[in-house]
Design a protein around this motif. Structure first.
Motif, PDB file in Angstrom:
ATOM      1  N   SER A   1      -4.677  -1.018  -1.872  1.00 20.71           N
ATOM      2  CA  SER A   1      -4.444  -0.115  -0.414  1.00 20.71           C
ATOM      3  C   SER A   1      -4.701  -1.962   0.497  1.00 20.71           C
ATOM      4  N   LYS A   2      -4.766  -2.499   1.540  1.00 24.11           N
ATOM      5  CA  LYS A   2      -4.519  -3.522   2.376  1.00 24.11           C
ATOM      6  C   LYS A   2      -5.981  -3.294   1.998  1.00 24.11           C
TER       7      LYS A   2
ATOM      8  N   GLU B   1       1.008  -1.692   0.305  1.00 28.41           N
ATOM      9  CA  GLU B   1       0.016  -0.349  -0.270  1.00 28.41           C
ATOM     10  C   GLU B   1       0.666   1.697  -0.072  1.00 28.41           C
TER      11      GLU B   1
END
Length: 567
Positions: free
Chosen positions: A323-324, A315
Motif C-alpha cells: 500500500s501507499k 498499490e
C-alpha cells in the motif's frame, strides 16, 4: 553559509491554488536562475517559474499533496561538506558545483563514468558516444585518473565516500574493467556497484565471475519491463544475466525507468518478477523518467510521472499488498544515524537528501502464502524513529549513553508485532545486534527474506529545485577532481557533463585508429534473440519507444538518465 531560504510548510491560499513554499529553479531554455513557487492545486503539487525572456513554465512536481505533507515531516539537514572542492562565500547554486561550501549532504553514492561507449543505440540515451550535444568524442578515463578520483572521494569530510557506482555508457565494454574495480577497492571503498545492461554478463558467466572476484558487490541492472514491448533493451538476456549472477554469488538491483503511458502498467509485474528471483534480486529501484530536450507541455504531461504516481500504481497492481502507506521518504533513516552517532560519538553515514527526491520500503515474502508483507504492517516505523530521535537528544544532553542504549534495546520489542512478523525474522534482535555490537552479519538474513523497493526521481530543467540540489547525495566524480551533484551534472550538461568529459576525451576517429575497429563493430547484434520472431534487434527499433521519441521536437525529449548503462 548563505543558503537558499524557503518558507515554512504552512499553505497560503492564492485563488485556486495554495502556496506551499518558495525556492529557486532555472529556465529550461536559457538556464537563468529564477525564483520559483511550489504550490498545491487539485490535490497535486506543482512548480511555477517565469523567465523574463522565455515566459512562465509550470510543471508537475509531486503527484500527491497528501504524500508531500507526510514526507515533508522528515526534512533534515545533513552534515554537509567539510572539505569542499569549491570555496564560495555566497550560494550561487547551480553555477559552480563541485562540491561547494553550501552543500548539505556528503556523498551517499558516487558515480564514476568509465566510458561513453555502449553496445546498444537507444534513441533516448544521452551518453551514447555518437549522439547528442557532446559530439563525436570518446571519454574513457585512464588508470591514473581513476585512482585520483577515488582519492578525492575518500578525502571527503566528515564522512569519507565509501560507495561507488561504475557507470557509462556500458562499463562492460572496457577490457580493463577488473583493473578499474581493483583500484577502487585498493583505495578503500567497501561497496562497488556496477551499472549495466547485463548483456555481456549474460553471454559470459566467466566475465561475471571475474568482476565479482575483483570486488563488485552488486549489479545495478537495467530492467524496464517484463515484456519485449516495454523492455526491448535486454528482455531476452535478463534470465541469463540472473543465472550468471546466481552462480557466483552476485546480488542484483533491478532498475526500471518509469515512463507514463509506456511501462507504468507493469510496475507490479516487475516486483513479482523480482520476487520469483528473490535469491539473487534483493532490490527494485524505480526511477521516474527525467524529461529533457525541447518538449511541449502536452507531451510532458503525457510522459511525466512522479513518485506518488508510481507508488499508487504499485498499490493497485499488487492488489493492495504494497500500500501507499508502506512508503517512507529516504531522510526518514536519519534518526537511526543520529542514535548510532550519539552512542559512538563518531560521525556516521547518513541519507539526508530532500524528502521529495526518493522513497522506499521493505517487503517480506510470507513463506506459506507467498504474499508480500511490508515492514510497516508489523513494525511501528514512525514510533521507532521518534523514539530513536528522543534518545539521541537525551545522550547529546548528557545522559549516560550506555544506559540509554540498553534502554533502547529493551524497548525495541514494543514496536514490533510478533504475531504479524514473518516467520524466521527477529527484527528487534537484529537491531539490537547492530546497535550494541556493530554486528551487521544478521542483516544478511534480512536480505535473503526481503526485497527493498526504492523510488528515486532525478530532476530535469522543468522541475529543477535548487533547494533539493543542495541536499543531493548522489554525486559524480570527474577527472578535474570535483564531486558534482547528479542533478547539476546531468540537468545542465553544457556546464558540467559534456564540458568536462569533452576536455578529457579524444576524437572517435583517433580511438578507432588506435584500436583498429569502428565503434559500430562493438554493437550488440542480438545473438540471444535469434529465432524469436517478436525480437527487435535493439530498443531503438521498438515501436512504442519510437513513438515516444517522435513527441520531442529534437528527438531527445525523454532521457532515461537513470538507466545510463545499457541505454
Amino acid at each position: 553559509m548563505d543558503l537558499i531560504q524557503i518558507s515554512n510548510m504552512s499553505s497560503k491560499s492564492v485563488g485556486a491554488r495554495r502556496t506551499i513554499r518558495f525556492t529557486q529553479s532555472i529556465c529550461p531554455d536559457c538556464n537563468m536562475i529564477l525564483d520559483a513557487e511550489v504550490f498545491e492545486r487539485g490535490g497535486k503539487v506543482f512548480m511555477t517559474k517565469t523567465c523574463p525572456t522565455h515566459g512562465e513554465c509550470e510543471e508537475l512536481y509531486f503527484g500527491s499533496y497528501e504524500m508531500y505533507k507526510k514526507f515533508s515531516t522528515y526534512w533534515m539537514d545533513g552534515k554537509g561538506a567539510h572539505a569542499p572542492n569549491v570555496m564560495i562565500d555566497k550560494c550561487s547554486c547551480p553555477n559552480n558545483c563541485g562540491l561547494c561550501t553550501n552543500h548539505l549532504s556528503h556523498s551517499g553514492l558516487s558515480n564514476m563514468i568509465i566510458t561513453n561507449r555502449c553496445d546498444l543505440t537507444c534513441w533516448y540515451c544521452f551518453f551514447y558516444v555518437k549522439k547528442g550535444l557532446e559530439g563525436a568524442y570518446l571519454y574513457e578515463p585512464n588508470m591514473e585518473q581513476v585512482r585520483a578520483m577515488m582519492k578525492t572521494l575518500k578525502a571527503e569530510k566528515p564522512i569519507a565516500g565509501n560507495s561507488i557506482q561504475i557507470t557509462g555508457g556500458e562499463p562492460m565494454l572496457r577490457d580493463d574493467i577488473t583493473e578499474i574495480i581493483k583500484i577502487m577497492k585498493e583505495e578503500g571503498v567497501d561497496h562497488v556497484q556496477l551499472n549495466t545492461n547485463g548483456i555481456k554478463l549474460a553471454m559470459s558467466p566467466e566475465t561475471m565471475r571475474q568482476v565479482r572476484m575483483a570486488g563488485v558487490n552488486n549489479l545495478y541492472l537495467s530492467f524496464d519491463g517484463v515484456t519485449p514491448r516495454t523492455n526491448p533493451k535486454n528482455h531476452w538476456e535478463i534470465p541469463y544475466t540472473l543465472e550468471s549472477a546466481r552462480k557466483c554469488g552476485m546480488t542484483v538491483v533491478f532498475v526500471p525507468t518509469v515512463i507514463k503511458s509506456i511501462n507504468d502498467h507493469e510496475l507490479g509485474s516487475i516486483i513479482r518478477y523480482a520476487q520469483k528471483n528473490l535469491d539473487v534480486v534483493h532490490a527494485v529501484n524505480f526511477q521516474p523518467v527525467s524529461l529533457t530536450g525541447r518538449m511541449g507541455k502536452k507531451e510532458r504531461e503525457k510522459y511525466r510521472i512522479t513518485i506518488p504516481d508510481c507508488i499508487e500504481r504499485i498499490e493497485e497492481q499488487t492488489n493492495g499488498e504494497i500500500s501507499k502507506d508502506a512508503w517512507f521518504p529516504v531522510p526518514s533513516c536519519m534518526p537511526m544515524t543520529n542514535i548510532i552517532e550519539a552512542f559512538s560519538k563518531k560521525p556516521k553515514y547518513e541519507l539526508s537528501i530532500h524528502f521529495a527526491c526518493g522513497a522506499g520500503t521493505y517487503v517480506f515474502e510470507d513463506m506459506d502464502t507467498k504474499k508480500l508483507i511490508p515492514l510497516t504492517s508489523f513494525v511501528d516505523i514512525k514510533g521507532v524513529l521518534e523514539y530513536f530521535e528522543e534518545k539521541a537528544d537525551e545522550i547529546k544532553s548528557g545522559a549516560n549513553r550506555y544506559w540509554a542504549m540498553l534502554e533502547v534495546v529493551r524497548k525495541l520489542k514494543q514496536f514490533v508485532n510478533k504475531d504479524k512478523q514473518p516467520r524466521g525474522l527477529d527484527l528487534a534482535k537484529m537491531f539490537s545486534s547492530i546497535l550494541l555490537k556493530r554486528n551487521f552479519d544478521s542483516v544478511g538474513s534480512w536480505h535473503v527474506r526481503s526485497l527493498f523497493l526504492g523510488m528515486m526521481h532525478f530532476q530535469d530543467k522543468y522541475n529543477e529545485d535548487l533547494e533539493r540540489l543542495q541536499r543531493c547525495d548522489i554525486h559524480y566524480l570527474t577527472p578535474d577532481l570535483r564531486i558534482i551533484p547528479f542533478c547539476a551534472f546531468n540537468v545542465i550538461p553544457e556546464w558540467y557533463r559534456d564540458r568536462i568529459q569533452k576536455k578529457y576525451s579524444i576524437p572517435v576517429e583517433e580511438w578507432e585508429k588506435a584500436h583498429g575497429q569502428t565503434l559500430e563493430a562493438g554493437l550488440y547484434r542480438g545473438l540471444m534473440r535469434r529465432g524469436k520472431p517478436e525480437a527487435q534487434m535493439g530498443c531503438a527499433m521498438s515501436e512504442i519507444h519510437r513513438a515516444a521519441a517522435e513527441a520531442s521536437d529534437d528527438h531527445r525529449g525523454i532521457e532515461l538518465r537513470n538507466n545510463m548503462a545499457g541505454a
